[in-house]
Design an enzyme around this catalytic site. Structure first.
Site, PDB file in Angstrom:
ATOM      1  N   ARG A   1       8.592   0.925   6.394  1.00 23.08           N
ATOM      2  CA  ARG A   1       9.669  -0.015   6.203  1.00 23.08           C
ATOM      3  C   ARG A   1      10.358  -0.324   7.517  1.00 23.08           C
ATOM      4  O   ARG A   1      10.687   0.570   8.275  1.00 23.08           O
ATOM      5  CB  ARG A   1      10.672   0.530   5.199  1.00 23.08           C
ATOM      6  CG  ARG A   1      10.005   0.740   3.875  1.00 23.08           C
ATOM      7  CD  ARG A   1      11.013   0.992   2.796  1.00 23.08           C
ATOM      8  NE  ARG A   1      10.306   1.095   1.544  1.00 23.08           N
ATOM      9  CZ  ARG A   1      10.892   1.276   0.394  1.00 23.08           C
ATOM     10  NH1 ARG A   1      12.185   1.388   0.340  1.00 23.08           N
ATOM     11  NH2 ARG A   1      10.197   1.361  -0.703  1.00 23.08           N
TER      12      ARG A   1
ATOM     13  N   ILE B   1       3.026  -3.691   3.192  1.00 20.42           N
ATOM     14  CA  ILE B   1       3.434  -4.755   2.290  1.00 20.42           C
ATOM     15  C   ILE B   1       4.674  -4.327   1.508  1.00 20.42           C
ATOM     16  O   ILE B   1       4.632  -3.346   0.757  1.00 20.42           O
ATOM     17  CB  ILE B   1       2.263  -5.187   1.374  1.00 20.42           C
ATOM     18  CG1 ILE B   1       2.657  -6.376   0.491  1.00 20.42           C
ATOM     19  CG2 ILE B   1       1.702  -4.026   0.578  1.00 20.42           C
ATOM     20  CD1 ILE B   1       1.476  -7.033  -0.203  1.00 20.42           C
ATOM     21  N   GLU B   2       5.759  -5.042   1.736  1.00 20.40           N
ATOM     22  CA  GLU B   2       7.039  -4.685   1.132  1.00 20.40           C
ATOM     23  C   GLU B   2       7.819  -5.933   0.766  1.00 20.40           C
ATOM     24  O   GLU B   2       7.413  -7.063   1.046  1.00 20.40           O
ATOM     25  CB  GLU B   2       7.873  -3.846   2.107  1.00 20.40           C
ATOM     26  CG  GLU B   2       7.222  -2.555   2.539  1.00 20.40           C
ATOM     27  CD  GLU B   2       8.174  -1.692   3.327  1.00 20.40           C
ATOM     28  OE1 GLU B   2       9.265  -1.377   2.798  1.00 20.40           O
ATOM     29  OE2 GLU B   2       7.850  -1.338   4.467  1.00 20.40           O
ATOM     30  N   ALA B   3       8.980  -5.713   0.151  1.00 25.26           N
ATOM     31  CA  ALA B   3       9.927  -6.780  -0.177  1.00 25.26           C
ATOM     32  C   ALA B   3       9.215  -7.918  -0.907  1.00 25.26           C
ATOM     33  O   ALA B   3       8.404  -7.674  -1.797  1.00 25.26           O
ATOM     34  CB  ALA B   3      10.624  -7.248   1.096  1.00 25.26           C
TER      35      ALA B   3
END
Length: 332
Positions: free
Chosen positions: A2, A153-155
């Site tokens: 993150r 891969i986030e948000a």
């Protein structure tokens, strides 16, 4: 991993507190692995803590290597520069970190780039189709003849169905064009394992035929009570999901499973101390996981005057690079 720029509070997610005491300067011993993954061990995937060269008073990589025995680093973060074109942090050209990468390689190590993170403009959202996204990923590989790539891969990129699909299709194209290149997908988790969005991501990977080498969860900021045990619980759930989805044996499922923790105080004031991380690492080695990492080398030192955790210190009492030494033990 993150992405944090200047303030750890910009993070989203959940974690857990670990209440273990440990003597400073001593990295916990790791037992022999029950399984091994030779391909992972031969690439910078297996044991490569995150290093952010554009943030957090970054240390000199070769000095960290000499002090800890670690060989490889995951370099953060590749983002879109406003178009479907990759750049470090969305602002620095891909050759900006050339000197640091050459320094790492000259010392006998290598790097894996991390594409994405929590903040910033993501290639998986900006690029409009899988072919153009694969082309952006290819530019990153070609810049330094890299052996592996990490898609963090986030948000919105993680939550959005269409961007998930593009990322996985692009990784399939990338592997078809680059035989032998290893792919890592790093994503958030609950303390019970992948949430519904994570489960959807893995199911899509099977449908697409993305052939991801290592699925790496970020087990922190995830509402746990015992960091080591909750990390292990979440990782076992991921392993079981990979086994049932892809038909792996236990050993193969573990080899496709990874952990990327956070050292010291997390964004929600949970604590991953040296003893907790040592237990996590011991579990990773016993089970033959495909990857062990943490966010971040920049933070792998105590804060001056016992201050709060920041982009350049862990917020706990420690000697420099203790967590990096533990990761180096996993690689060994």
């Amino acid at each position: 991993m993150r992405k944090v720029r200047k303030n750890l509070l910009t993070w989203a997610g959940a974690g857990a507190a670990a209440a273990f005491a440990v003597a400073l300067g001593a990295a916990p011993a790791l037992s022999a692995p029950a399984h091994s993954s030779p391909d992972a061990a031969a690439s910078p995937v297996a044991a490569s803590p995150y290093l952010y060269l554009g943030w957090g008073n970054p240390p000199k990589p070769s000095e960290v290597m000499k002090a800890t025995g670690v060989k490889d680093f995951t370099l953060a973060f590749v983002l879109a520069d406003g178009s479907c074109n990759p750049s470090w942090d969305g602002t620095r050209p891909l050759d900006a970190d050339k000197a640091a990468i050459e320094e790492i390689r000259a010392a006998g190590g290598d790097v894996i780039p991390s594409v994405g993170g929590y903040n910033g403009s993501k290639l998986g959202e900006v690029c409009q189709d899988a072919q153009s996204l694969a082309g952006a990923y290819q530019k990153v590989l070609d810049a330094y003849q890299l052996k592996a790539i990490d898609i963090d891969i986030e948000a919105n990129e993680f939550e959005n169905d269409a961007s998930q699909q593009r990322v996985l299709e692009a990784l399939k194209i990338l592997k078809e064009k680059n035989p032998g290149v290893r792919t890592v997908v790093t994503f958030p988790t609950l303390n019970t394992g992948p949430n519904d969005v994570g489960k959807r991501l893995i199911a899509k990977a099977k449908e697409v035929g993305a052939d991801v080498d290592v699925w790496t969860q970020m087990p922190f900021d995830f509402g746990g009570n015992d960091m080591a045990q909750d990390t292990i619980k979440a990782t076992e759930a991921l392993k079981d999901l990979l086994k049932s989805t892809f038909g792996y044996s236990d050993a193969d499922a573990y080899a496709h499973t990874g952990i990327s923790s956070m050292n010291g105080k997390t964004d929600q004031s949970e604590t991953v101390d040296q003893a907790a991380f040592g237990k996590i690492a011991d579990y990773a080695k016993q089970k033959g996981l495909g990857r062990l990492s943490f966010w971040s080398v920049n933070r792998d030192r105590s804060c001056q005057g016992g201050g709060a955790a920041s982009d350049s210190c862990s917020g706990i009492d420690q000697q420099p690079w203790e967590f990096t030494k533990i990761v180096a033990g996993f690689a060994g």
